[in-house]
Design a protein around this motif. Structure first.
Motif, PDB file in Angstrom:
ATOM      1  N   LYS A 181       0.834  -1.204   0.000  1.00 40.66           N
ATOM      2  CA  LYS A 181       0.000   0.000   0.000  1.00 40.66           C
ATOM      3  C   LYS A 181       0.866   1.250   0.000  1.00 40.66           C
ATOM      4  O   LYS A 181       0.585   2.222  -0.708  1.00 40.66           O
ATOM      5  CB  LYS A 181      -0.919  -0.003   1.222  1.00 40.66           C
ATOM      6  CG  LYS A 181      -1.801   1.231   1.337  1.00 40.66           C
ATOM      7  CD  LYS A 181      -2.634   1.195   2.611  1.00 40.66           C
ATOM      8  CE  LYS A 181      -3.454   2.474   2.744  1.00 40.66           C
ATOM      9  NZ  LYS A 181      -4.249   2.486   4.009  1.00 40.66           N
ATOM     10  N   ASP A 182       1.950   1.225   0.808  1.00 39.03           N
ATOM     11  CA  ASP A 182       2.871   2.366   0.849  1.00 39.03           C
ATOM     12  C   ASP A 182       3.593   2.540  -0.487  1.00 39.03           C
ATOM     13  O   ASP A 182       3.800   3.672  -0.956  1.00 39.03           O
ATOM     14  CB  ASP A 182       3.896   2.165   1.966  1.00 39.03           C
ATOM     15  CG  ASP A 182       3.245   1.949   3.319  1.00 39.03           C
ATOM     16  OD1 ASP A 182       2.399   2.766   3.697  1.00 39.03           O
ATOM     17  OD2 ASP A 182       3.587   0.959   3.983  1.00 39.03           O
ATOM     18  N   ALA A 183       3.976   1.413  -1.094  1.00 44.62           N
ATOM     19  CA  ALA A 183       4.664   1.468  -2.384  1.00 44.62           C
ATOM     20  C   ALA A 183       3.744   2.044  -3.457  1.00 44.62           C
ATOM     21  O   ALA A 183       4.172   2.850  -4.292  1.00 44.62           O
ATOM     22  CB  ALA A 183       5.126   0.065  -2.779  1.00 44.62           C
ATOM     23  N   LYS A 184       2.496   1.638  -3.437  1.00 42.25           N
ATOM     24  CA  LYS A 184       1.512   2.151  -4.401  1.00 42.25           C
ATOM     25  C   LYS A 184       1.351   3.663  -4.252  1.00 42.25           C
ATOM     26  O   LYS A 184       1.360   4.416  -5.245  1.00 42.25           O
ATOM     27  CB  LYS A 184       0.172   1.446  -4.199  1.00 42.25           C
ATOM     28  CG  LYS A 184      -0.953   1.902  -5.129  1.00 42.25           C
ATOM     29  CD  LYS A 184      -2.210   1.082  -4.875  1.00 42.25           C
ATOM     30  CE  LYS A 184      -3.334   1.468  -5.815  1.00 42.25           C
ATOM     31  NZ  LYS A 184      -3.852   2.838  -5.546  1.00 42.25           N
ATOM     32  N   GLU A 185       1.209   4.116  -3.020  1.00 45.96           N
ATOM     33  CA  GLU A 185       1.045   5.550  -2.769  1.00 45.96           C
ATOM     34  C   GLU A 185       2.273   6.338  -3.208  1.00 45.96           C
ATOM     35  O   GLU A 185       2.149   7.427  -3.787  1.00 45.96           O
ATOM     36  CB  GLU A 185       0.775   5.790  -1.285  1.00 45.96           C
ATOM     37  CG  GLU A 185      -0.583   5.279  -0.829  1.00 45.96           C
ATOM     38  CD  GLU A 185      -0.801   5.456   0.667  1.00 45.96           C
ATOM     39  OE1 GLU A 185       0.174   5.839   1.363  1.00 45.96           O
ATOM     40  OE2 GLU A 185      -1.925   5.203   1.135  1.00 45.96           O
ATOM     41  N   LYS A 186       3.454   5.790  -2.949  1.00 45.70           N
ATOM     42  CA  LYS A 186       4.692   6.478  -3.335  1.00 45.70           C
ATOM     43  C   LYS A 186       4.784   6.651  -4.849  1.00 45.70           C
ATOM     44  O   LYS A 186       5.071   7.742  -5.358  1.00 45.70           O
ATOM     45  CB  LYS A 186       5.915   5.722  -2.829  1.00 45.70           C
ATOM     46  CG  LYS A 186       7.239   6.283  -3.370  1.00 45.70           C
ATOM     47  CD  LYS A 186       8.426   5.519  -2.896  1.00 45.70           C
ATOM     48  CE  LYS A 186       9.685   5.973  -3.628  1.00 45.70           C
ATOM     49  NZ  LYS A 186       9.893   7.441  -3.594  1.00 45.70           N
ATOM     50  N   LEU A 187       4.550   5.565  -5.586  1.00 44.99           N
ATOM     51  CA  LEU A 187       4.653   5.613  -7.045  1.00 44.99           C
ATOM     52  C   LEU A 187       3.595   6.540  -7.646  1.00 44.99           C
ATOM     53  O   LEU A 187       3.871   7.290  -8.593  1.00 44.99           O
ATOM     54  CB  LEU A 187       4.531   4.210  -7.635  1.00 44.99           C
ATOM     55  CG  LEU A 187       5.692   3.263  -7.317  1.00 44.99           C
ATOM     56  CD1 LEU A 187       5.381   1.850  -7.794  1.00 44.99           C
ATOM     57  CD2 LEU A 187       6.994   3.757  -7.940  1.00 44.99           C
ATOM     58  N   GLU A 188       2.402   6.503  -7.103  1.00 37.78           N
ATOM     59  CA  GLU A 188       1.339   7.374  -7.613  1.00 37.78           C
ATOM     60  C   GLU A 188       1.658   8.842  -7.357  1.00 37.78           C
ATOM     61  O   GLU A 188       1.405   9.702  -8.209  1.00 37.78           O
ATOM     62  CB  GLU A 188       0.004   6.988  -6.975  1.00 37.78           C
ATOM     63  CG  GLU A 188      -0.548   5.659  -7.473  1.00 37.78           C
ATOM     64  CD  GLU A 188      -1.887   5.311  -6.877  1.00 37.78           C
ATOM     65  OE1 GLU A 188      -2.641   4.551  -7.509  1.00 37.78           O
ATOM     66  OE2 GLU A 188      -2.195   5.796  -5.753  1.00 37.78           O
ATOM     67  N   GLN A 189       2.235   9.135  -6.217  1.00 33.42           N
ATOM     68  CA  GLN A 189       2.583  10.519  -5.894  1.00 33.42           C
ATOM     69  C   GLN A 189       3.801  10.990  -6.688  1.00 33.42           C
ATOM     70  O   GLN A 189       3.822  12.108  -7.194  1.00 33.42           O
ATOM     71  CB  GLN A 189       2.847  10.654  -4.395  1.00 33.42           C
ATOM     72  CG  GLN A 189       1.599  10.485  -3.537  1.00 33.42           C
ATOM     73  CD  GLN A 189       1.901  10.492  -2.054  1.00 33.42           C
ATOM     74  OE1 GLN A 189       3.040  10.680  -1.627  1.00 33.42           O
ATOM     75  NE2 GLN A 189       0.870  10.275  -1.227  1.00 33.42           N
ATOM     76  N   ASP A 190       4.805  10.133  -6.791  1.00 33.76           N
ATOM     77  CA  ASP A 190       6.040  10.519  -7.474  1.00 33.76           C
ATOM     78  C   ASP A 190       5.836  10.753  -8.966  1.00 33.76           C
ATOM     79  O   ASP A 190       6.469  11.638  -9.551  1.00 33.76           O
ATOM     80  CB  ASP A 190       7.115   9.440  -7.283  1.00 33.76           C
ATOM     81  CG  ASP A 190       7.697   9.430  -5.879  1.00 33.76           C
ATOM     82  OD1 ASP A 190       7.334  10.323  -5.088  1.00 33.76           O
ATOM     83  OD2 ASP A 190       8.507   8.532  -5.579  1.00 33.76           O
ATOM     84  N   TYR A 191       4.962   9.958  -9.587  1.00 31.76           N
ATOM     85  CA  TYR A 191       4.829  10.019 -11.047  1.00 31.76           C
ATOM     86  C   TYR A 191       3.440  10.444 -11.513  1.00 31.76           C
ATOM     87  O   TYR A 191       3.160  10.407 -12.713  1.00 31.76           O
ATOM     88  CB  TYR A 191       5.208   8.660 -11.651  1.00 31.76           C
ATOM     89  CG  TYR A 191       6.642   8.316 -11.355  1.00 31.76           C
ATOM     90  CD1 TYR A 191       7.688   8.922 -12.056  1.00 31.76           C
ATOM     91  CD2 TYR A 191       6.974   7.425 -10.338  1.00 31.76           C
ATOM     92  CE1 TYR A 191       9.010   8.645 -11.760  1.00 31.76           C
ATOM     93  CE2 TYR A 191       8.296   7.132 -10.040  1.00 31.76           C
ATOM     94  CZ  TYR A 191       9.301   7.753 -10.748  1.00 31.76           C
ATOM     95  OH  TYR A 191      10.623   7.473 -10.449  1.00 31.76           O
ATOM     96  N   ASP A 192       2.596  10.849 -10.567  1.00 23.69           N
ATOM     97  CA  ASP A 192       1.273  11.368 -10.897  1.00 23.69           C
ATOM     98  C   ASP A 192       0.500  10.396 -11.791  1.00 23.69           C
ATOM     99  O   ASP A 192      -0.012  10.762 -12.852  1.00 23.69           O
ATOM    100  CB  ASP A 192       1.416  12.734 -11.597  1.00 23.69           C
ATOM    101  CG  ASP A 192       0.077  13.447 -11.723  1.00 23.69           C
ATOM    102  OD1 ASP A 192      -0.825  13.165 -10.905  1.00 23.69           O
ATOM    103  OD2 ASP A 192      -0.072  14.267 -12.650  1.00 23.69           O
ATOM    104  N   ILE A 193       0.431   9.144 -11.358  1.00 28.58           N
ATOM    105  CA  ILE A 193      -0.260   8.104 -12.120  1.00 28.58           C
ATOM    106  C   ILE A 193      -1.226   7.359 -11.203  1.00 28.58           C
ATOM    107  O   ILE A 193      -1.202   7.519  -9.987  1.00 28.58           O
ATOM    108  CB  ILE A 193       0.724   7.083 -12.729  1.00 28.58           C
ATOM    109  CG1 ILE A 193       1.533   6.387 -11.615  1.00 28.58           C
ATOM    110  CG2 ILE A 193       1.653   7.752 -13.737  1.00 28.58           C
ATOM    111  CD1 ILE A 193       2.427   5.265 -12.111  1.00 28.58           C
ATOM    112  N   LYS A 194      -2.093   6.555 -11.817  1.00 31.69           N
ATOM    113  CA  LYS A 194      -2.954   5.633 -11.084  1.00 31.69           C
ATOM    114  C   LYS A 194      -2.412   4.228 -11.325  1.00 31.69           C
ATOM    115  O   LYS A 194      -2.172   3.836 -12.457  1.00 31.69           O
ATOM    116  CB  LYS A 194      -4.402   5.751 -11.564  1.00 31.69           C
ATOM    117  CG  LYS A 194      -5.067   7.066 -11.172  1.00 31.69           C
ATOM    118  CD  LYS A 194      -6.525   7.076 -11.558  1.00 31.69           C
ATOM    119  CE  LYS A 194      -7.192   8.371 -11.129  1.00 31.69           C
ATOM    120  NZ  LYS A 194      -7.199   8.564  -9.673  1.00 31.69           N
ATOM    121  N   LEU A 195      -2.208   3.489 -10.255  1.00 28.12           N
ATOM    122  CA  LEU A 195      -1.535   2.198 -10.339  1.00 28.12           C
ATOM    123  C   LEU A 195      -2.366   1.108  -9.664  1.00 28.12           C
ATOM    124  O   LEU A 195      -2.942   1.322  -8.591  1.00 28.12           O
ATOM    125  CB  LEU A 195      -0.169   2.300  -9.654  1.00 28.12           C
ATOM    126  CG  LEU A 195       0.818   1.142  -9.789  1.00 28.12           C
ATOM    127  CD1 LEU A 195       1.276   1.010 -11.232  1.00 28.12           C
ATOM    128  CD2 LEU A 195       2.010   1.366  -8.870  1.00 28.12           C
TER     129      LEU A 195
END
Length: 219
Positions: A181-195
């Motif tokens: 869950k933390d990894a998902k939030e990080k990637l979505e915030q860093d790259y402005d994407i939905k994952l």
């Protein structure tokens, strides 16, 4: 950034990396036939600072020292990449950061890469291939800029397990107790994407496995 040949093939797109027989490729796939106005080039500059210069080493005149930033790939005509794996990772990361996807029918093998935008009517397309006598890949054709809307508002299909693992590598070393869950939030915030959660989970798992593997192999 992990040094492996995984090349970001995921469950959504492993079919696009089937090796092709280069003898069956028509010359038209490698050449830009778009008509141009007098004095105007058919190649359009992408975002970047221009193609990097390659240096010939003293050890071998055919070995090129290519400067390449995996996190900020310079996708412009004539840009050079160390090898096909580095280029595949770079062009996928570029697509994710810029909010577009590749159309079905992408062609790639150890010597070349041809793709176009997935949106009907968007003129963007790219062709890169290996230079003679070395592994270096050069962008030969980069046609037009995107005229399509960003895909960042939808779940990103370009973000594969390998892409997630590379982006999470350093973060996971510093935060070994973090969850998917933390990894998902990080990637979505860093790259402005939905994952998808499953992509974040598999990417985190892959990053941990490769980090632990390297640690165990050091003994």
């Amino acid at each position: 950034m992990f040094d492996n040949d995984e090349e970001y093939v995921g469950v959504d797109d492993e079919h696009i990396y089937v090796p092709q027989n280069s003898e069956n490729v028509q010359a038209s796939e490698y050449t830009d036939h778009t008509p141009t106005e007098p004095g105007q080039s058919s190649q359009s500059d992408a975002v970047g600072d221009g193609a990097p210069e390659a240096q010939v080493t003293d050890e071998d005149p055919q070995v090129l020292n290519v400067i390449h930033d995996p996190e900020n790939p310079n996708i412009v005509k004539d840009a050079l990449f160390p090898d096909i794996v580095a280029f595949r990772k770079a062009i996928r990361h570029y697509a994710i950061k810029n909010g577009f996807s590749f159309a079905p029918g992408l062609k790639t093998d150890p010597t070349r890469f041809l793709a176009k935008c997935a949106v009907d009517g968007c003129p963007w397309r790219i062709h890169a291939s290996k230079l003679p006598g070395c592994k270096v890949i050069k962008i030969k054709v980069l046609h037009a800029k995107h005229n399509c809307p960003s895909t960042k508002l939808h779940e990103n299909k370009m973000a594969t397990q390998g892409w997630c693992a590379d982006r999470l590598a350093d973060w996971v070393k510093q935060n070994p107790r973090k969850k998917a869950k933390d990894a998902k939030e990080k990637l979505e915030q860093d790259y402005d994407i939905k994952l998808k959660y499953s992509k974040a989970w598999s990417g985190l798992k892959s990053a941990l496995e490769q980090i632990h593997g390297k640690y165990e192999e050091s003994f």
